[in-house]
Motif scaffolding. Sequence first.
Motif, PDB file in Angstrom:
ATOM      1  N   ALA A 158      26.105 -22.576 -24.052  1.00  0.00           N
ATOM      2  CA  ALA A 158      26.298 -21.657 -25.175  1.00  0.00           C
ATOM      3  C   ALA A 158      26.643 -22.464 -26.418  1.00  0.00           C
ATOM      4  CB  ALA A 158      27.418 -20.677 -24.850  1.00  0.00           C
ATOM      5  N   PRO A 159      26.282 -21.974 -27.608  1.00  0.00           N
ATOM      6  CA  PRO A 159      26.561 -22.734 -28.836  1.00  0.00           C
ATOM      7  C   PRO A 159      28.033 -23.080 -29.012  1.00  0.00           C
ATOM      8  CG  PRO A 159      25.044 -20.942 -29.287  1.00  0.00           C
ATOM      9  CD  PRO A 159      25.519 -20.746 -27.871  1.00  0.00           C
ATOM     10  N   ASP A 160      28.923 -22.189 -28.584  1.00  0.00           N
ATOM     11  CA  ASP A 160      30.361 -22.416 -28.768  1.00  0.00           C
ATOM     12  C   ASP A 160      31.049 -22.870 -27.479  1.00  0.00           C
ATOM     13  OD1 ASP A 160      30.002 -20.066 -27.430  1.00  0.00           O
ATOM     14  OD2 ASP A 160      31.481 -18.912 -28.582  1.00  0.00           O
ATOM     15  N   VAL A 161      30.301 -23.509 -26.584  1.00  0.00           N
ATOM     16  CA  VAL A 161      30.840 -23.956 -25.307  1.00  0.00           C
ATOM     17  C   VAL A 161      32.017 -24.905 -25.512  1.00  0.00           C
ATOM     18  CG1 VAL A 161      29.231 -25.909 -25.151  1.00  0.00           C
ATOM     19  CG2 VAL A 161      30.225 -24.961 -23.062  1.00  0.00           C
ATOM     20  N   VAL A 162      32.958 -24.860 -24.558  1.00  0.00           N
ATOM     21  CA  VAL A 162      34.126 -25.742 -24.582  1.00  0.00           C
ATOM     22  C   VAL A 162      34.186 -26.489 -23.253  1.00  0.00           C
ATOM     23  CG1 VAL A 162      36.646 -25.890 -24.747  1.00  0.00           C
ATOM     24  CG2 VAL A 162      35.406 -24.158 -26.068  1.00  0.00           C
ATOM     25  N   ARG A 183      34.148 -29.397 -28.123  1.00  0.00           N
ATOM     26  CA  ARG A 183      33.705 -28.058 -28.521  1.00  0.00           C
ATOM     27  C   ARG A 183      32.321 -28.139 -29.167  1.00  0.00           C
ATOM     28  NH1 ARG A 183      37.306 -23.858 -28.707  1.00  0.00           N
ATOM     29  NH2 ARG A 183      39.422 -24.378 -27.958  1.00  0.00           N
ATOM     30  N   GLY A 184      31.515 -27.131 -28.864  1.00  0.00           N
ATOM     31  CA  GLY A 184      30.180 -27.063 -29.431  1.00  0.00           C
ATOM     32  C   GLY A 184      29.144 -27.665 -28.502  1.00  0.00           C
ATOM     33  N   ALA A 185      27.937 -27.070 -28.484  1.00  0.00           N
ATOM     34  CA  ALA A 185      26.905 -27.474 -27.538  1.00  0.00           C
ATOM     35  C   ALA A 185      26.514 -28.941 -27.684  1.00  0.00           C
ATOM     36  CB  ALA A 185      25.676 -26.579 -27.692  1.00  0.00           C
ATOM     37  N   ARG A 204      29.525 -21.012 -20.786  1.00  0.00           N
ATOM     38  CA  ARG A 204      30.414 -20.800 -21.935  1.00  0.00           C
ATOM     39  C   ARG A 204      31.563 -21.805 -21.958  1.00  0.00           C
ATOM     40  NH1 ARG A 204      28.021 -17.162 -25.333  1.00  0.00           N
ATOM     41  NH2 ARG A 204      30.080 -16.917 -26.274  1.00  0.00           N
ATOM     42  N   SER A 205      31.912 -22.301 -20.795  1.00  0.00           N
ATOM     43  CA  SER A 205      33.000 -23.278 -20.705  1.00  0.00           C
ATOM     44  C   SER A 205      32.907 -23.983 -19.355  1.00  0.00           C
ATOM     45  CB  SER A 205      34.366 -22.597 -20.830  1.00  0.00           C
ATOM     46  OG  SER A 205      34.588 -21.732 -19.741  1.00  0.00           O
TER      47      SER A 205
END
Length: 304
Positions: free
Chosen positions: A199-203, A220-222, A272-273
């Motif tokens: 996901a673009p905002d993956v952690v 943080r961030g893809a 997502r994470s």
Amino acid sequence: MAGDEELARRFEERRRRLRAVAYRMLGSLSEAEDAVQETWLRLCRTGAGGIDDLSAWLTTVVSRICLDMLRSRAARREDPYGHEVPQRPDDRAGAAPEEEALLADAVGPALLVVLDTLSPLERVAFVLHDLFAVPFDRVAAVLDRSQPAAKKLASRARHKVRGVPAAPEPDLARQRAVVEAFLAAARGGDLAALLDVLAPDVVRRADPAVLPPGVPAELRGAGAVARGTVALRERARFAAPALVDGRVGAVVAPHGRLLCVLRIGVRDGRVRSYEVIAAPERLRRLRLAVLDTPAGPGPAQDRV
């Protein structure tokens, strides 16, 4: 001499099956070979006279030897966790480790990891009955327990091995598809494929023990997460899907020794994470289980 040769021939016909039993009980090829060799020595001392069913006798003996080895291991309180990829005796000798790799692949690294969480009695009961279809009267004889007690041990082990999913089967299947795509991209160091599944905002968070010096514990961030994942692709080649606290994640367990666990959050078809857990005290608190019902050892001739 002819009798000795005949006994050796009959034993060799059953060696492959005995090693399969011992490997699933012990999770180590060298220890499994030791158990099988000790079984042969006991057969030599006993002789085949009076043994009605040689296969059953050998299985009982190798299982009791493995049980003693598991109890000794538990008494030494060996820690199954470690931050470094373990080196096998074959590796140190310069020999190719293909045989143990094939055995580990056949059993499944997640199953080997979960089997390590069982008590010696649970592990032997589960391996004999659930993986090799040994009837409970013989399992009970190996364990020196009553049949109801043997059934209870196998049932308790089965519950631990299969775990309790925290989501319905269709959701688990979708989670698994995403996790497997992520692991495949990580193993291949495929940056583009990682960007597709993240996901673009993956952690990404990781215990410091698994990170090279100077690498932050949180990304943080893809883009940043994809690059960080590629940097750790050497360990990713040992990763396999597993049930982690009821959800699809992954274990990194080279040669069946747990190195770390990936707790992965999936939503809307993307990662997502994810968190890389490697600290032994944190690993012990995780509920790990296999995703599929463990298969037996393969062809019918491998069954006891």
